[in-house]
Design an enzyme around this catalytic site. Structure first.
Site, PDB file in Angstrom:
ATOM      1  N   CYS A 189     -68.123 -49.543   1.479  1.00  0.00           N
ATOM      2  CA  CYS A 189     -67.524 -50.159   1.170  1.00  0.00           C
ATOM      3  C   CYS A 189     -66.443 -50.569   2.230  1.00  0.00           C
ATOM      4  CB  CYS A 189     -67.117 -49.464   0.200  1.00  0.00           C
ATOM      5  SG  CYS A 189     -66.071 -50.645  -0.969  1.00  0.00           S
ATOM      6  N   CYS A 197     -66.352 -44.017  -6.806  1.00  0.00           N
ATOM      7  CA  CYS A 197     -65.358 -44.845  -7.551  1.00  0.00           C
ATOM      8  C   CYS A 197     -66.283 -46.028  -8.665  1.00  0.00           C
ATOM      9  CB  CYS A 197     -64.335 -46.060  -6.907  1.00  0.00           C
ATOM     10  SG  CYS A 197     -65.476 -47.151  -6.064  1.00  0.00           S
TER      11      CYS A 197
END
Length: 346
Positions: free
Chosen positions: A91, A188
């Site tokens: 990410c 997340c």
């Protein structure tokens, strides 16, 4: 005319203080809050509270489609291959300092700041160096080790020289209030579920029971799906023995889970591939400290380059649960030299 600086704002105290510090230094700021399509939208709804506190404009960027294709799909495919992914490292490179940085530049910003605990320096030749944050516990250099020279040249980490307690004190003193109290998480996009439950819900997954074998090849039980397990795991094996079993190998080809006792988790080294060098690639073996997971101290080791993207690592002391698919990050003191993916352990 001052250059525009973008700051990634999650709604937490770290990015809030990072933005405050930059504004206090005189930066012309624009906040960027990106959504990924997972979880609630409460943070997005309340992001205007951050804008009012900082007195800066904040733009919301919808990253859901790209996040799904580049991070979540990587996560699921890596588990399907029998390895354990590290989505945070992916990410940071593809979303935060890929898509978000690109959006920032289209808005006229030359730099992108985040609330990571890490540092960047530039040498006299114009090469950028990634260093650990001064807070040993919060240091996030491991998760940033896939960034390229071009990305590092546009990155700012205002919190790198602070400890977490200092950041909290700054927020309290300045009356800065985060809209989320959650600490940063590696995964997340998984909330309220186990990894196994999340993977089972994906369309490409169909849990397939198979055999559990010990390191000698003896069948000792059955598993409900390899994606419920990772190297070093103890829970969920459910095979009685004189001492606890741990996962020491995952064989998706034959749908086998291989288990052993604690000492059988130890590995003298590993092979690492697709290395992202932040320094110039070494021609010969070098002494490094290697971190094989985000919250573990780097271990003294020797790095033997095979080519510019492949190397063997030999530890000074055997390490436990070296996990294929995870990142191996090489340090010299406080500096990140580079990182590669763990392909197999030896």
């Amino acid at each position: 005319m001052k250059k525009l600086t973008a700051v990634s704002l999650s709604g937490g105290v770290d990015s809030l203080v990072a933005a405050y510090l930059l504004k206090n230094e005189g930066h012309d700021l624009i906040g960027l809050h990106f959504t990924i399509g997972y979880g609630t939208n409460q943070t997005t709804i309340n992001i205007n509270r951050i804008a009012k506190q900082l007195d800066i404009p904040i733009k919301i960027i919808d990253c859901a489609a790209e996040f799904k294709s580049k991070v979540v799909d990587y996560f699921t495919k890596t588990y399907l291959s029998g390895k354990t992914p590290n989505p945070c490292m992916v990410c940071n490179r593809l979303i935060k300092f890929g898509l978000i940085l690109s959006c920032a530049r289209k808005m006229g910003a030359s730099m992108l700041a985040t609330g990571h605990y890490a540092r960047i320096t530039e040498d006299t030749q114009g090469r950028f160096h990634l260093l650990k944050g001064v807070d040993k516990i919060k240091d996030q250099s491991y998760f940033l080790a896939r960034l390229t020279q071009e990305q590092l040249s546009a990155a700012m980490f205002p919190l790198g020289k602070f400890t977490k307690s200092e950041v909290k004190n700054i927020a309290k003193k300045q009356g800065l209030k985060a809209i989320t109290q959650n600490e940063s998480q590696d995964i997340c996009f998984i909330k309220g579920k186990t990894y196994g439950q999340f993977l089972t819900a994906q369309s490409c997954y169909e849990p397939t029971p198979g055999l559990i074998e010990d390191v000698s090849g003896n069948t000792i039980g059955e598993h409900n799906g390899l994606h419920f397990f990772t190297i070093g795991q103890r829970r969920g094996i459910n095979c009685p023995a004189s001492e606890p079993y741990y996962v020491v190998g995952i064989d998706p080809g034959q749908n086998r889970l291989i288990v052993g006792f604690k000492e059988e988790l130890l590995s003298p080294g590993l092979k690492t591939v697709k290395i992202n060098w932040i320094i110039h690639p070494p021609d010969n073996k070098i002494s490094v400290s290697t971190r094989i997971r985000g919250r573990q101290d780097p271990e003294p080791s020797k790095l033997y380059p095979i080519d510019n993207e492949t190397a063997l690592i030999r530890f000074a002391k055997p390490q436990s649960a070296v996990t294929p698919g995870q990142g191996a990050v090489f340090y010299k003191g406080s500096e990140v030299l580079g990182s590669g993916w763990i392909e197999k352990f030896r």
